[in-house]
Design a protein around this motif. Structure first.
Motif, PDB file in Angstrom:
ATOM      1  N   GLY A 235     -61.299 -48.752 -60.371  1.00  0.00           N
ATOM      2  CA  GLY A 235     -61.206 -49.169 -58.516  1.00  0.00           C
ATOM      3  C   GLY A 235     -59.930 -50.413 -58.515  1.00  0.00           C
ATOM      4  N   ARG A 236     -59.170 -50.735 -59.342  1.00  0.00           N
ATOM      5  CA  ARG A 236     -57.965 -51.527 -59.544  1.00  0.00           C
ATOM      6  C   ARG A 236     -56.977 -50.918 -59.821  1.00  0.00           C
ATOM      7  N   VAL A 237     -56.040 -50.878 -59.687  1.00  0.00           N
ATOM      8  CA  VAL A 237     -54.545 -50.250 -60.536  1.00  0.00           C
ATOM      9  C   VAL A 237     -53.575 -52.047 -59.910  1.00  0.00           C
ATOM     10  N   VAL A 238     -52.909 -52.120 -61.785  1.00  0.00           N
ATOM     11  CA  VAL A 238     -52.246 -53.351 -61.923  1.00  0.00           C
ATOM     12  C   VAL A 238     -50.915 -53.026 -61.772  1.00  0.00           C
ATOM     13  N   GLY A 239     -50.317 -52.471 -61.206  1.00  0.00           N
ATOM     14  CA  GLY A 239     -48.682 -52.792 -60.849  1.00  0.00           C
ATOM     15  C   GLY A 239     -47.806 -53.138 -62.534  1.00  0.00           C
ATOM     16  N   GLY A 240     -46.564 -52.095 -62.374  1.00  0.00           N
ATOM     17  CA  GLY A 240     -45.806 -53.443 -62.855  1.00  0.00           C
ATOM     18  C   GLY A 240     -45.152 -54.091 -62.383  1.00  0.00           C
ATOM     19  N   HIS A 241     -44.685 -53.730 -61.547  1.00  0.00           N
ATOM     20  CA  HIS A 241     -43.767 -54.754 -60.257  1.00  0.00           C
ATOM     21  C   HIS A 241     -45.200 -54.773 -58.900  1.00  0.00           C
TER      22      HIS A 241
ATOM     23  N   GLY B 192     -47.773 -56.306 -58.069  1.00  0.00           N
ATOM     24  CA  GLY B 192     -49.267 -56.853 -57.923  1.00  0.00           C
ATOM     25  C   GLY B 192     -49.990 -56.059 -58.205  1.00  0.00           C
ATOM     26  N   GLN B 193     -51.375 -55.909 -57.963  1.00  0.00           N
ATOM     27  CA  GLN B 193     -52.674 -55.456 -57.626  1.00  0.00           C
ATOM     28  C   GLN B 193     -52.972 -54.674 -56.396  1.00  0.00           C
ATOM     29  N   PHE B 194     -53.217 -53.210 -56.646  1.00  0.00           N
ATOM     30  CA  PHE B 194     -53.831 -52.412 -55.597  1.00  0.00           C
ATOM     31  C   PHE B 194     -54.876 -52.055 -55.620  1.00  0.00           C
ATOM     32  N   PRO B 195     -55.745 -51.273 -54.429  1.00  0.00           N
ATOM     33  CA  PRO B 195     -57.003 -50.545 -54.746  1.00  0.00           C
ATOM     34  C   PRO B 195     -56.531 -49.159 -55.514  1.00  0.00           C
ATOM     35  N   ALA B 196     -57.212 -48.541 -55.572  1.00  0.00           N
ATOM     36  CA  ALA B 196     -57.041 -46.819 -56.689  1.00  0.00           C
ATOM     37  C   ALA B 196     -56.329 -45.983 -55.715  1.00  0.00           C
ATOM     38  N   ALA B 197     -56.909 -45.998 -54.034  1.00  0.00           N
ATOM     39  CA  ALA B 197     -55.607 -44.678 -53.289  1.00  0.00           C
ATOM     40  C   ALA B 197     -53.870 -45.379 -53.948  1.00  0.00           C
ATOM     41  N   VAL B 198     -53.767 -46.177 -54.283  1.00  0.00           N
ATOM     42  CA  VAL B 198     -52.380 -46.186 -53.958  1.00  0.00           C
ATOM     43  C   VAL B 198     -51.873 -45.533 -55.503  1.00  0.00           C
ATOM     44  N   LEU B 199     -51.951 -45.050 -56.137  1.00  0.00           N
ATOM     45  CA  LEU B 199     -51.839 -43.330 -56.522  1.00  0.00           C
ATOM     46  C   LEU B 199     -51.885 -42.390 -55.843  1.00  0.00           C
TER      47      LEU B 199
ATOM     48  N   ALA C 195     -63.304 -54.786 -67.011  1.00  0.00           N
ATOM     49  CA  ALA C 195     -62.973 -55.160 -65.232  1.00  0.00           C
ATOM     50  C   ALA C 195     -62.503 -53.832 -64.099  1.00  0.00           C
ATOM     51  N   ASP C 196     -63.162 -53.343 -64.030  1.00  0.00           N
ATOM     52  CA  ASP C 196     -62.899 -51.838 -63.417  1.00  0.00           C
ATOM     53  C   ASP C 196     -61.210 -52.008 -63.529  1.00  0.00           C
TER      54      ASP C 196
ATOM     55  N   ILE D 241     -53.833 -41.449 -65.161  1.00  0.00           N
ATOM     56  CA  ILE D 241     -54.299 -42.653 -64.638  1.00  0.00           C
ATOM     57  C   ILE D 241     -55.727 -42.477 -63.422  1.00  0.00           C
ATOM     58  N   ARG D 242     -55.440 -41.658 -62.244  1.00  0.00           N
ATOM     59  CA  ARG D 242     -56.510 -40.848 -61.566  1.00  0.00           C
ATOM     60  C   ARG D 242     -57.686 -40.999 -62.336  1.00  0.00           C
ATOM     61  N   GLN D 243     -57.620 -40.298 -63.255  1.00  0.00           N
ATOM     62  CA  GLN D 243     -59.072 -40.142 -64.092  1.00  0.00           C
ATOM     63  C   GLN D 243     -59.692 -41.017 -64.514  1.00  0.00           C
ATOM     64  N   PHE D 244     -58.877 -42.007 -64.850  1.00  0.00           N
ATOM     65  CA  PHE D 244     -60.021 -43.208 -65.435  1.00  0.00           C
ATOM     66  C   PHE D 244     -61.132 -43.784 -64.280  1.00  0.00           C
TER      67      PHE D 244
END
Length: 277
Positions: free
Chosen positions: A185-191, A193-200, A148-149, A179-182
């Motif tokens: 393309g998408r990061v689902v936070g605990g709060h 919602g979802q974000f693009p990978a740049a959020v890291l 699911a990327d 996490i960045r090493q995975f």
């Protein structure tokens, strides 16, 4: 989409994300036909019941398993609503539950399946990789979903920032780095919602700039009290370029400043720097 207090959206044909009103906590549902596995289960009974009403009542799914990215009350409210579901957590879950600031004992339920460094679980067309990733808490887990990327990261980030709570900031930074090493393309936070990978990268930038600002204050000389100066650090001085803080992020930045003062965070870093100089 919205259902009363609940917001939800489709991340993939068989992946749904729910965001509750309480602390904007997130739950992610992975579907296998009519069966669902939840990663986290929101922060209040009201939000969890709304999720149950939508996912089970309106969509006709049955929750078969509920996994926790970490065992804090604002992420496990729904566990008690699905008594027949398998509960999954890292083996250090009790340490986190007992050490949190806002414990709700009514949300507690013993996990039935515990793991240590990680495990892999096939659910429908997806392989969910549960990876122990201590940072915000010692039991923290991220759930990597290559097909699911996306990766569910719990409280490793809070939007484009981090929340220090009682954690070692260096552990949080290392957790985000893993996490960045995975490379998803998408990061689902605990709060939130979802974000693009740049959020890291944004979260690491915030943490590094916040540390720098606090270190300068702790090692500097001025008549203005240290506590007063730290309490006045603006979030905009810590954000990555082109990032504009949301009201939610501004709220948790203020909490960070309170935590830094209450727990003397970055004081050791400042002391080591002065000794080295």
């Amino acid at each position: 989409m919205n259902n009363e207090t609940l917001r939800y959206e489709t991340l993939a044909p068989d992946v749904l994300m729910f965001v509750g009103r309480d602390h904007q906590s997130v739950a992610t549902a992975f579907l296998d036909g009519d069966d669902a596995l939840l990663v986290d289960s929101l922060g209040s009974i009201e939000d969890a019941r709304s999720l149950q009403r939508v996912l089970c009542g309106e969509m006709g799914r049955t929750v078969r398993a509920v996994a926790a990215t970490h065992f804090m009350s604002d992420h496990i409210a729904g566990m008690c609503l699905f008594p027949d579901a398998l509960t999954i957590a890292h083996r250090h879950y009790r340490h986190t539950f007992l050490s949190q600031n806002r414990r709700v004992d009514g949300f507690y339920r013993d996990p039935q399946l515990l793991f240590d460094t990680g495990m892999s679980l096939r659910w429908g067309r997806h392989r969910l990789r549960f990876v122990h990733n201590p940072g915000k808490t010692m039991d923290h887990v991220c759930v990597d979903v290559p097909d699911a990327d996306l990766v569910c990261v719990g409280d490793a980030i809070v939007g484009n920032i981090v929340y220090l709570s009682r954690a070692d900031p260096e552990l949080i930074r290392n957790a985000i780095g893993r996490i960045r090493q995975f490379g998803r393309g998408r990061v689902v936070g605990g709060h939130v919602g979802q974000f693009p990978a740049a959020v890291l990268d944004n979260a690491i930038h915030y943490l590094d700039r916040l540390r720098e600002r606090v270190m300068l204050i702790r090692t500097g000389t001025t008549r203005v009290p240290i506590a007063e100066r730290i309490a006045a650090i603006p979030i905009d001085d810590c954000l990555a370029p082109s990032v504009e803080a949301t009201a939610f992020e501004r709220q948790w930045h203020r909490h960070n400043l309170e935590v830094i003062l209450a727990q003397s965070i970055f004081e050791l870093d400042a002391a080591v720097t002065e000794v080295a100089a």
